[in-house]
Motif scaffolding. Structure first.
Motif, PDB file in Angstrom:
ATOM      1  N   ALA A 283       0.838  -1.212   0.000  1.00  0.00           N
ATOM      2  CA  ALA A 283       0.000   0.000   0.000  1.00  0.00           C
ATOM      3  C   ALA A 283       0.865   1.250   0.000  1.00  0.00           C
ATOM      4  CB  ALA A 283      -0.918  -0.004   1.211  1.00  0.00           C
ATOM      5  N   LEU A 284       2.040   1.180   0.652  1.00  0.00           N
ATOM      6  CA  LEU A 284       2.926   2.345   0.706  1.00  0.00           C
ATOM      7  C   LEU A 284       3.943   2.355  -0.429  1.00  0.00           C
ATOM      8  CD1 LEU A 284       3.729   2.574   4.543  1.00  0.00           C
ATOM      9  CD2 LEU A 284       1.947   3.767   3.269  1.00  0.00           C
ATOM     10  N   ASP A 285       3.967   1.278  -1.217  1.00  0.00           N
ATOM     11  CA  ASP A 285       4.965   1.149  -2.285  1.00  0.00           C
ATOM     12  C   ASP A 285       6.364   1.349  -1.706  1.00  0.00           C
ATOM     13  OD1 ASP A 285       6.029   0.731  -4.789  1.00  0.00           O
ATOM     14  OD2 ASP A 285       5.782   2.834  -5.425  1.00  0.00           O
ATOM     15  N   SER A 286       6.620   0.577  -0.627  1.00  0.00           N
ATOM     16  CA  SER A 286       7.895   0.711   0.079  1.00  0.00           C
ATOM     17  C   SER A 286       8.509  -0.668   0.270  1.00  0.00           C
ATOM     18  CB  SER A 286       7.664   1.417   1.433  1.00  0.00           C
ATOM     19  OG  SER A 286       8.867   1.651   2.088  1.00  0.00           O
ATOM     20  N   SER A 287       9.402  -0.790   1.236  1.00  0.00           N
ATOM     21  CA  SER A 287      10.049  -2.070   1.516  1.00  0.00           C
ATOM     22  C   SER A 287       9.950  -2.358   3.009  1.00  0.00           C
ATOM     23  CB  SER A 287      11.525  -2.041   1.097  1.00  0.00           C
ATOM     24  OG  SER A 287      12.251  -1.159   1.941  1.00  0.00           O
TER      25      SER A 287
END
Length: 635
Positions: free
Chosen positions: A602-606
């Motif tokens: 959802a955050l387009d993170s890691s």
């Protein structure tokens, strides 16, 4: 049987001048009770007997040794007397020990007495008049200058009844010693009695001792219980200051109660190896040199000492000064006690001293401030004693601890404390319903130190809100408990001296504010975190990008966190706007549970960035971990 008083009368004078015979004539009792004394025909240790006056009043009478070898024993005998018979034999007149005994009486400030010229039947009238003149000249410049002079004969009884009348008149002038104060008894005799155990004797200096109470022996520190008291040979329930007292002790051996020791209330007496004193030399004595070695007599105890003259290199005969006595063996005096000083060799009485402080720090010589403080303490009352104790303390004391340090009964200091607080001499702090007291002067010194510390800190770290209270405690208020510190800081904040916010303290007028150059760096720093909201840079990357020292970067980051523009979680910083955006995404979910992987997508993170962020939400109570999932609170 006559009425008991608390008055002790002692004999003094040269050996073989008829002291013991005089006592026997007055009392009907020979005080030479030891075999060695009877063999030598002289008193070696103080002998004690009751003396009945014409009005029926009963005094305690101590017959002290006259031989120069037993001056130490004589000192033990006169340590607690109220009045004295200075004995001079008519056939010999004034002799060396007459003078030394008179010096000791003068130094102990014994002012009530009578000069008794004994053996008057051995000389003619002209010779007797000469001895009278010699005696009057001898006492003229001493504490006994107003003493009457009477000639007597212990053989014929001449003058004995007149002497009784004089003693009665003197006894009427003696003020009864107050029953207040802790009891103290210097031990001048100890023995073991079959069926009774350890018995000690002495003159009760202060206070009241009660049958059955717990007591402590000095220097052994052993505690015991009183299982019997006698005054004048009669069993009593209590003995009072001024009375000659025999104490039967339960639970201790005679070896733990040596002659020269003390019996006192538990915890009262402390070992002192250094004493502040007001010292005075006898007028006819030799000058006293700096660091001279002395014999110090206190009650029945003796210790060797070096004298540290605080304002001169030499003290002349008849002069006085403030000094420190550095003892080679400990003594247990209290403030106001009188000491007799004798030279190391030859052993001669040279002067006396009054204890100003029994537990002082080492003083610098020729220090004007130290000398002024000693002068003030020398004339201090109960309140002054409490202030002196408070000035020595690193941290506040409750009333009981203050009383113990001052060596005064709690009941006696309780009445003085409110006044000392009201006039600003003592600072009172309430902690858990208990009042703690600290020197107001010392508190102002601590405040000045704290304000200097805060000013230096603000100059060095202008963006930080202040110093932690833990750091203040370690650097400026060592020894204070956390609660005592918080009470003091709250008082200082109430007075407008500092500002406290939680566990941080700052100067009252300090407001963290970046300058223009710092503002530019802060803007760049915040932009860097906002540019990559869910993959923020690590501090090493920021240091390289902005070419900032690591310490300066830490200051800037701390400022942004305090301003709630950044959020720190673990070792990472996130822009506050990014944290808010992540929270909005959570609350917008249809499900009330999710996995780390779902939130990462959802955050387009890691995981590297998402896990610290979720731990932040867990700590804040926004989410709750259950197995591999997290539950959103309140949904």
């Amino acid at each position: 049987m006559g009425a008991d008083s608390h008055i002790i009368v002692g004999t003094a004078g040269h050996v073989d001048h008829g002291k013991t015979e005089l006592v026997a004539r007055l009392t009907g009792i020979n005080t030479d009770r030891l075999p060695e004394e009877k063999k030598r025909g002289m008193t070696i240790v103080p002998g004690f007997v009751p003396l009945i006056l014409p009005d029926g009043q009963r005094l305690g009478l101590i017959d002290v040794p006259g031989h120069e070898r037993f001056v130490k024993n004589m000192l033990a005998g006169v340590a607690g007397i109220d009045m004295v018979m200075l004995v001079i034999a008519a056939d010999e007149g004034v002799m060396p020990q007459t003078r030394e005994h008179l010096h000791i009486l003068h130094l102990l400030d014994v002012s009530r007495g009578v000069v008794v010229i004994t053996k008057s039947d051995l000389v003619d009238g002209e010779w007797l008049d000469m001895v009278r003149e010699q005696a009057a000249e001898l006492i003229a410049a001493t504490s006994l200058k107003d003493a009457p002079i009477i000639a007597v004969s212990s053989i014929s009884g001449q003058g004995i009844e007149e002497l009784r009348q004089i003693l009665q008149q003197l006894a009427a002038q003696v003020e009864q010693k107050p029953a207040s104060g802790h009891f103290r008894l210097p031990i001048d005799r100890v023995f073991t009695k079959s069926g009774f155990g350890t018995v000690i004797t002495g003159t009760l200096w202060t206070g009241v001792i009660t049958d059955g109470e717990r007591v402590q022996l000095w220097p052994s520190g052993a505690e015991a219980r009183v299982r019997g008291l006698q005054v004048h040979g009669d069993k009593v329930g209590q003995a009072y200051a001024g009375q000659r007292t025999a104490v039967n002790l339960s639970g201790t051996e005679a070896e733990l109660a040596p002659r020269g020791g003390w019996l006192a209330a538990p915890g009262l007496l402390k070992e002192s190896y250094r004493l502040d004193v007001a010292l005075r030399l006898l007028a006819e004595g030799k000058p006293l040199q700096q660091r001279a070695r002395l014999r110090v007599h206190h009650g029945t105890a003796e210790a060797l000492a070096r004298v540290n003259l605080l304002d001169r290199e030499e003290l002349a005969g008849g002069e006085s000064c403030f000094a420190q006595l550095e003892l080679e063996a400990p003594l247990p005096p209290l403030r106001g006690d009188r000491l007799v000083l004798r030279s190391y060799s030859p052993m001669l009485t040279i002067g006396g001293a009054t204890v100003i402080d029994a537990n002082p720090r080492k003083h610098r010589r020729f220090d004007k401030g130290e000398l002024e403080t000693l002068a003030a303490l020398a004339g201090a009352d109960r309140g002054g004693q409490l202030l002196a104790v408070a000035l020595r303390q690193k941290a506040p004391l409750n009333a009981a601890a203050l009383a113990e340090q001052a060596q005064l009964p709690l009941a006696e200091i309780s009445g003085a404390l409110p006044g000392l607080c009201a006039d600003g001499s003592l600072l009172s702090l309430e902690v858990d319903g208990v009042s703690y007291y600290f020197s107001a002067e010392k508190a102002e010194q601590r405040l000045a130190a704290v304000q200097r510390l805060l000013a230096d800190y603000h100059r060095k770290y202008p963006l930080r809100s202040g110093v932690t209270t833990a750091e203040l405690r370690s650097r400026a208020l060592d020894g204070w408990s956390v609660k005592q510190l918080n009470a003091l800081l709250a008082l200082w904040q109430q007075r407008g001296c500092i500002r406290v916010n939680g566990q941080t303290a700052a100067a009252a007028d300090f407001i963290p504010q970046p300058d223009a150059a710092q503002r530019q760096l802060l803007d760049k720093l915040l932009a860097a975190y906002q540019q990559s909201p869910f993959a923020p840079p690590e501090t090493a990357e920021v240091v390289a990008a902005l070419r900032l020292p690591a310490e300066q970067l830490s200051e800037l980051l701390g400022w942004l966190v305090e301003q709630e523009q950044l959020v720190k979680t673990g070792e990472l910083y996130f822009a506050a706007t990014a944290v808010q955006r992540a929270l909005e995404l959570l609350r917008a979910r249809e499900d009330d549970s999710f996995t780390l992987a779902e939130f990462r997508d959802a955050l387009d993170s890691s995981r590297k960035y998402v896990l610290p962020l979720l731990e932040y939400f867990d700590a804040a109570g926004i989410t709750r971990r259950v197995g591999d999932k997290r539950i959103i609170s309140g949904k």
